[in-house]
Design a protein around this motif. Structure first.
Motif, PDB file in Angstrom:
ATOM      1  N   ALA A  36       0.849  -1.190   0.000  1.00  0.00           N
ATOM      2  CA  ALA A  36       0.000   0.000   0.000  1.00  0.00           C
ATOM      3  C   ALA A  36       0.882   1.236   0.000  1.00  0.00           C
ATOM      4  N   VAL A  37       0.541   2.201  -0.851  1.00  0.00           N
ATOM      5  CA  VAL A  37       1.264   3.471  -0.933  1.00  0.00           C
ATOM      6  C   VAL A  37       0.367   4.559  -0.361  1.00  0.00           C
ATOM      7  N   ILE A  38       0.864   5.266   0.638  1.00  0.00           N
ATOM      8  CA  ILE A  38       0.103   6.336   1.268  1.00  0.00           C
ATOM      9  C   ILE A  38       0.882   7.638   1.194  1.00  0.00           C
ATOM     10  N   GLY A  39       0.197   8.721   1.477  1.00  0.00           N
ATOM     11  CA  GLY A  39       0.835  10.030   1.455  1.00  0.00           C
ATOM     12  C   GLY A  39      -0.203  11.098   1.199  1.00  0.00           C
ATOM     13  N   PRO A  40       0.121  12.346   1.509  1.00  0.00           N
ATOM     14  CA  PRO A  40      -0.850  13.431   1.338  1.00  0.00           C
ATOM     15  C   PRO A  40      -1.162  13.696  -0.130  1.00  0.00           C
ATOM     16  N   SER A  41      -2.203  14.452  -0.367  1.00  0.00           N
ATOM     17  CA  SER A  41      -2.562  14.833  -1.734  1.00  0.00           C
ATOM     18  C   SER A  41      -1.377  15.529  -2.395  1.00  0.00           C
ATOM     19  N   GLY A  42      -1.144  15.194  -3.656  1.00  0.00           N
ATOM     20  CA  GLY A  42      -0.036  15.799  -4.377  1.00  0.00           C
ATOM     21  C   GLY A  42       1.299  15.146  -4.120  1.00  0.00           C
ATOM     22  N   THR A 202       1.352  -9.516  -8.305  1.00  0.00           N
ATOM     23  CA  THR A 202       1.929  -8.458  -7.483  1.00  0.00           C
ATOM     24  C   THR A 202       0.941  -7.300  -7.451  1.00  0.00           C
ATOM     25  N   VAL A 203       0.777  -6.667  -6.288  1.00  0.00           N
ATOM     26  CA  VAL A 203      -0.222  -5.608  -6.134  1.00  0.00           C
ATOM     27  C   VAL A 203       0.410  -4.376  -5.499  1.00  0.00           C
ATOM     28  N   MET A 204       0.178  -3.234  -6.125  1.00  0.00           N
ATOM     29  CA  MET A 204       0.524  -1.951  -5.514  1.00  0.00           C
ATOM     30  C   MET A 204      -0.721  -1.080  -5.544  1.00  0.00           C
ATOM     31  N   VAL A 205      -1.170  -0.678  -4.359  1.00  0.00           N
ATOM     32  CA  VAL A 205      -2.420   0.076  -4.214  1.00  0.00           C
ATOM     33  C   VAL A 205      -2.122   1.406  -3.540  1.00  0.00           C
ATOM     34  N   THR A 206      -2.591   2.503  -4.125  1.00  0.00           N
ATOM     35  CA  THR A 206      -2.510   3.788  -3.434  1.00  0.00           C
ATOM     36  C   THR A 206      -3.793   3.957  -2.627  1.00  0.00           C
ATOM     37  N   MET A 207      -3.656   4.499  -1.425  1.00  0.00           N
ATOM     38  CA  MET A 207      -4.821   4.602  -0.543  1.00  0.00           C
ATOM     39  C   MET A 207      -4.819   5.923   0.199  1.00  0.00           C
ATOM     40  N   HIS A 208      -5.999   6.513   0.275  1.00  0.00           N
ATOM     41  CA  HIS A 208      -6.209   7.712   1.083  1.00  0.00           C
ATOM     42  C   HIS A 208      -6.540   7.321   2.524  1.00  0.00           C
TER      43      HIS A 208
END
Length: 274
Positions: A36-42, A202-208
């Protein structure tokens, strides 16, 4: 599929000239990993997925997929490689008048001949498989509905169901839970992860939703200003890591990480009446 990004610099297509969304980013995933990839907007999360999907050519650095330098390949070889990748945007590009069964079966297009693809537009090639994929996301009853009759959350789940029929071995999924209520969100991420394990994808997911990322993934990548802030097993991601990652964006934190720590409990005000 193995994924390796080395010193990648890239600009989002909608960004002004000279504005980099990724700045010297290096990252690798082994076959079968779920991250999972997280981080603020932008932070550059969507651009990261586009680069990893060989949909956006980096201005600098390299993208290697199963050891092959994607952008050094000839056009035909690059197209074959892209057929092994599945990129699910946050808002799935589903034709409004299309039937859901057709939209889901579109996941198989990279493996089909042109004749099979055209025939399936009028006579869906495998309604049983589409029904099973939709069932995993609680949408089996929508099999023959039109896309423009679906809610935003239902469209998002139809987009995810495509992955289950795709021949891809790398799934790149952008904000898959943004239009889902908590119950549907858990159902969707559980189904996605389970099917990826069954396929060895393989899975890469961006998440808010930071709390969902921490609850369902074993590895967390923190991205900020186009740079890698941290890349850690979930058990090692501390509240301090999250507060630094979301500094000046604390309103985007969700779950326990956003709660005020015990040692910062406001001092009660004692009022004396006269």
């Amino acid at each position: 599929m193995n994924l390796e990004l080395h010193a990648v610099q890239a600009r989002h297509p909608a960004a002004p000239a000279g504005a980099s969304a990724l700045r010297g980013l290096s990252l690798s995933l082994s076959a079968g990993e779920q991250v999972a990839v997280i981080g603020p907007s932008g932070a550059g999360k969507t651009t990261l997925l586009q680069v990893a999907a060989a949909a956006l050519k980096p201005a600098a650095g390299t993208l290697r997929l199963d050891g092959a330098d994607a952008w050094a390949l000839r056009t035909a070889a690059l197209q074959r490689l892209r057929g092994r990748l599945f990129l699910a945007p946050q808002t799935p590009p589903l034709p409004p008048r299309q039937r859901v069964v057709t939209a889901v079966l579109a996941g198989r297009l990279p493996a089909w001949s042109l004749a099979t693809s055209l025939r399936s537009l009028f006579y869906p090639a495998d309604t049983g498989a589409a029904h099973t994929a939709l069932e995993r996301f609680g949408l089996a009853e929508k099999l023959f509905s039109r896309v423009d009759r679906l809610s935003g959350g239902e469209r998002q789940r139809v987009g995810l169901a495509r992955a289950l029929l795709s021949p891809a071995t790398l799934w790149l999924v952008d904000e898959p839970l943004s239009a889902l209520d908590p119950t549907r969100a858990v159902q969707a991420v559980t189904a996605l992860k389970a099917m990826a394990r069954e396929r060895g994808a393989t899975v890469m997911v961006t998440m808010h939703q930071v709390d969902m990322a921490l609850a369902h993934f074993d590895r967390i990548v923190g991205l900020r200003d186009g740079r890698l802030a941290f890349d850690l097993p979930t058990a090692q991601v501390s509240r301090e890591h999250l507060l630094q990652l979301y500094a000046e964006h604390e309103d985007e934190l969700t779950g326990p990480a956003a709660a005020q720590p015990a040692d910062m409990t406001p001092t009660p005000v004692v009022m004396h009446c006269r």
